[in-house]
Design a protein around this motif. Structure first.
Motif, PDB file in Angstrom:
ATOM      1  N   SER A 183      88.294  17.423  61.236  1.00 24.87           N
ATOM      2  CA  SER A 183      87.585  18.708  61.291  1.00 24.87           C
ATOM      3  C   SER A 183      88.319  19.727  60.452  1.00 24.87           C
ATOM      4  CB  SER A 183      87.538  19.245  62.718  1.00 24.87           C
ATOM      5  OG  SER A 183      86.912  18.324  63.555  1.00 24.87           O
ATOM      6  N   GLN A 184      87.572  20.722  60.046  1.00 25.78           N
ATOM      7  CA  GLN A 184      88.141  21.861  59.321  1.00 25.78           C
ATOM      8  C   GLN A 184      89.211  22.534  60.183  1.00 25.78           C
ATOM      9  OE1 GLN A 184      85.625  25.631  58.632  1.00 25.78           O
ATOM     10  NE2 GLN A 184      85.122  24.296  56.915  1.00 25.78           N
ATOM     11  N   ALA A 185      90.233  23.087  59.522  1.00 25.45           N
ATOM     12  CA  ALA A 185      91.266  23.824  60.257  1.00 25.45           C
ATOM     13  C   ALA A 185      90.632  25.024  60.966  1.00 25.45           C
ATOM     14  CB  ALA A 185      92.339  24.291  59.283  1.00 25.45           C
ATOM     15  N   ASP A 186      91.291  25.460  62.042  1.00 23.36           N
ATOM     16  CA  ASP A 186      90.785  26.628  62.784  1.00 23.36           C
ATOM     17  C   ASP A 186      90.713  27.846  61.884  1.00 23.36           C
ATOM     18  OD1 ASP A 186      90.524  25.245  65.076  1.00 23.36           O
ATOM     19  OD2 ASP A 186      92.374  25.973  66.005  1.00 23.36           O
ATOM     20  N   LYS A 187      89.699  28.639  62.062  1.00 18.93           N
ATOM     21  CA  LYS A 187      89.531  29.872  61.277  1.00 18.93           C
ATOM     22  C   LYS A 187      89.547  31.075  62.222  1.00 18.93           C
ATOM     23  CE  LYS A 187      88.884  27.329  57.679  1.00 18.93           C
ATOM     24  NZ  LYS A 187      89.975  27.088  56.752  1.00 18.93           N
ATOM     25  N   ARG A 188      89.985  32.209  61.707  1.00 18.35           N
ATOM     26  CA  ARG A 188      89.928  33.438  62.510  1.00 18.35           C
ATOM     27  C   ARG A 188      88.470  33.754  62.828  1.00 18.35           C
ATOM     28  NH1 ARG A 188      92.104  37.599  58.653  1.00 18.35           N
ATOM     29  NH2 ARG A 188      91.919  39.049  60.380  1.00 18.35           N
ATOM     30  N   VAL A 194      90.405  17.104  49.315  1.00 17.14           N
ATOM     31  CA  VAL A 194      91.283  18.216  49.668  1.00 17.14           C
ATOM     32  C   VAL A 194      91.631  18.951  48.374  1.00 17.14           C
ATOM     33  CG1 VAL A 194      93.317  16.660  49.621  1.00 17.14           C
ATOM     34  CG2 VAL A 194      93.506  18.897  50.707  1.00 17.14           C
ATOM     35  N   TRP A 195      91.726  20.265  48.459  1.00 18.35           N
ATOM     36  CA  TRP A 195      92.051  21.129  47.319  1.00 18.35           C
ATOM     37  C   TRP A 195      93.553  21.012  47.073  1.00 18.35           C
ATOM     38  CZ3 TRP A 195      89.313  26.433  46.755  1.00 18.35           C
ATOM     39  CH2 TRP A 195      89.898  27.216  45.760  1.00 18.35           C
ATOM     40  N   ILE A 196      93.958  20.273  46.065  1.00 18.41           N
ATOM     41  CA  ILE A 196      95.383  20.115  45.774  1.00 18.41           C
ATOM     42  C   ILE A 196      95.754  21.031  44.615  1.00 18.41           C
ATOM     43  CG2 ILE A 196      97.125  18.493  44.926  1.00 18.41           C
ATOM     44  CD1 ILE A 196      95.895  16.424  46.757  1.00 18.41           C
ATOM     45  N   GLU A 197      96.544  22.020  44.919  1.00 24.03           N
ATOM     46  CA  GLU A 197      96.949  22.996  43.901  1.00 24.03           C
ATOM     47  C   GLU A 197      98.441  23.310  44.018  1.00 24.03           C
ATOM     48  OE1 GLU A 197      94.431  26.425  43.279  1.00 24.03           O
ATOM     49  OE2 GLU A 197      96.164  27.677  42.786  1.00 24.03           O
ATOM     50  N   GLY A 198      98.854  23.688  45.236  1.00 23.05           N
ATOM     51  CA  GLY A 198     100.257  24.086  45.427  1.00 23.05           C
ATOM     52  C   GLY A 198     101.217  22.992  44.973  1.00 23.05           C
ATOM     53  N   THR A 199     100.964  21.773  45.389  1.00 20.16           N
ATOM     54  CA  THR A 199     101.887  20.686  45.048  1.00 20.16           C
ATOM     55  C   THR A 199     101.753  20.284  43.574  1.00 20.16           C
ATOM     56  OG1 THR A 199     100.272  19.074  45.841  1.00 20.16           O
ATOM     57  CG2 THR A 199     101.963  19.761  47.406  1.00 20.16           C
ATOM     58  N   LEU A 200     100.575  20.459  43.008  1.00 24.51           N
ATOM     59  CA  LEU A 200     100.356  20.111  41.587  1.00 24.51           C
ATOM     60  C   LEU A 200     101.131  21.069  40.686  1.00 24.51           C
ATOM     61  CD1 LEU A 200      98.350  18.092  40.040  1.00 24.51           C
ATOM     62  CD2 LEU A 200      96.964  20.129  39.638  1.00 24.51           C
ATOM     63  N   ARG A 248      83.021  20.737  55.687  1.00 25.91           N
ATOM     64  CA  ARG A 248      84.104  20.613  54.693  1.00 25.91           C
ATOM     65  C   ARG A 248      85.444  20.791  55.385  1.00 25.91           C
ATOM     66  NH1 ARG A 248      88.036  22.790  53.035  1.00 25.91           N
ATOM     67  NH2 ARG A 248      87.531  24.589  54.354  1.00 25.91           N
ATOM     68  N   ALA A 249      86.351  19.855  55.124  1.00 22.27           N
ATOM     69  CA  ALA A 249      87.690  19.925  55.712  1.00 22.27           C
ATOM     70  C   ALA A 249      88.671  19.360  54.706  1.00 22.27           C
ATOM     71  CB  ALA A 249      87.738  19.105  57.001  1.00 22.27           C
ATOM     72  N   SER A 250      89.914  19.796  54.801  1.00 20.22           N
ATOM     73  CA  SER A 250      90.948  19.224  53.940  1.00 20.22           C
ATOM     74  C   SER A 250      91.360  17.887  54.520  1.00 20.22           C
ATOM     75  CB  SER A 250      92.149  20.159  53.876  1.00 20.22           C
ATOM     76  OG  SER A 250      91.803  21.318  53.170  1.00 20.22           O
ATOM     77  N   VAL A 251      90.972  16.810  53.854  1.00 17.39           N
ATOM     78  CA  VAL A 251      91.279  15.458  54.345  1.00 17.39           C
ATOM     79  C   VAL A 251      92.372  14.866  53.451  1.00 17.39           C
ATOM     80  CG1 VAL A 251      90.351  13.173  54.857  1.00 17.39           C
ATOM     81  CG2 VAL A 251      88.899  15.199  55.158  1.00 17.39           C
ATOM     82  N   ARG A 252      93.508  14.577  54.060  1.00 20.74           N
ATOM     83  CA  ARG A 252      94.638  14.027  53.295  1.00 20.74           C
ATOM     84  C   ARG A 252      94.859  12.552  53.611  1.00 20.74           C
ATOM     85  NH1 ARG A 252      95.633  19.061  55.225  1.00 20.74           N
ATOM     86  NH2 ARG A 252      95.884  20.680  53.646  1.00 20.74           N
ATOM     87  N   ASP A 253      94.133  12.051  54.612  1.00 23.62           N
ATOM     88  CA  ASP A 253      94.198  10.633  54.964  1.00 23.62           C
ATOM     89  C   ASP A 253      92.913  10.005  54.425  1.00 23.62           C
ATOM     90  OD1 ASP A 253      94.941   8.286  56.075  1.00 23.62           O
ATOM     91  OD2 ASP A 253      94.753   8.912  58.169  1.00 23.62           O
ATOM     92  N   ALA A 275     102.514  14.442  42.525  1.00 25.10           N
ATOM     93  CA  ALA A 275     102.275  15.778  43.083  1.00 25.10           C
ATOM     94  C   ALA A 275     102.083  15.689  44.594  1.00 25.10           C
ATOM     95  CB  ALA A 275     101.046  16.421  42.436  1.00 25.10           C
ATOM     96  N   GLN A 276     101.244  14.752  45.016  1.00 18.37           N
ATOM     97  CA  GLN A 276     100.964  14.599  46.456  1.00 18.37           C
ATOM     98  C   GLN A 276     100.473  13.175  46.694  1.00 18.37           C
ATOM     99  OE1 GLN A 276      99.319  18.092  48.262  1.00 18.37           O
ATOM    100  NE2 GLN A 276      98.469  16.952  49.966  1.00 18.37           N
ATOM    101  N   ALA A 277     101.108  12.513  47.669  1.00 23.68           N
ATOM    102  CA  ALA A 277     100.908  11.069  47.832  1.00 23.68           C
ATOM    103  C   ALA A 277      99.449  10.675  48.035  1.00 23.68           C
ATOM    104  CB  ALA A 277     101.755  10.566  48.993  1.00 23.68           C
TER     105      ALA A 277
END
Ligand SMILES: Cc1cc2nc3c(=O)[nH]c(=O)nc-3n(C[C@H](O)[C@H](O)[C@H](O)COP(=O)(O)O)c2cc1C
Length: 168
Positions: A147-152, A108-114, A10-15, A62-64
């Protein structure tokens, strides 16, 4: 796809590219959301399935990237039904993201921009005033592998028996 593979993939895919999502797949995604844990099992959520191109265009303010797909799932909640509505939204959203991934789609989880123009988006979707519209999930295909963003790392996050006891 196995659950742990979906968690890792799972990754945030905006493209995103549009894709036909058969009703059977859509049903599985929505069912994953429905089955999420819910505080006191109050189940204050509703899911809005959006396929209408004009409505998609309005939401894309909200987000393109929302305009790049032909299917969006929005998550709304009635805070009057449960004090845990926000946590319930998060649990259902993650379940649906994992199902979307497991079925080979991207999102992608769109919340902030919504939330910047929540009232406008509520009107576009006909969501009643007393409800919150928190999340939009575009369902498409990744235009490029992502890929998923880097995690701690766990060694930074996990404390053993007592806060501060980290293991290298
Ligand atoms: C509560 C919440 C709100 C988010 N809102 C947005 C958003 O409005 N737009 C967006 O592109 N991504 C949004 N994201 C996705 C995060 O940016 C993303 O999860 C984070 O950068 C980590 O990347 P990953 O999902 O690939 O692990 C949101 C995620 C969460 C959990």
């Amino acid at each position: 796809m196995d659950l742990f593979e979906a968690i890792e993939k799972r990754a945030s895919v905006r493209d995103l590219k549009p894709v036909d999502v058969p009703q059977a797949d859509l049903d599985r995604i929505l069912d994953a959301g429905r089955r999420a844990p819910s505080g006191r099992n109050r189940q204050p959520l509703d899911f809005i399935v959006i396929r209408d191109p004009d409505t998609i265009k309005k939401l894309a303010k909200a987000q393109a990237c929302l305009a790049d797909v032909s299917l969006i799932i929005a998550v709304a909640a009635d805070p009057g039904k449960s004090e845990f509505w926000l946590e319930d939204i998060a649990a259902a959203t993650e379940n649906m993201l994992l199902a979307i991934t497991a079925l080979g789609y991207a999102s992608v989880w769109i919340e902030g921009t919504l939330l910047r123009d929540e009232d406008d988006h509520k009107k576009a979707l006909g969501v009643p005033e007393n409800m919150r519209l928190m999340v939009a999930l575009p369902v498409g295909k990744a235009a490029e592998p992502k890929s998923q963003a880097d995690k701690r790392p766990l060694k930074e996050i996990v404390h053993w028996d007592r806060y501060g006891n980290l293991r290298s």
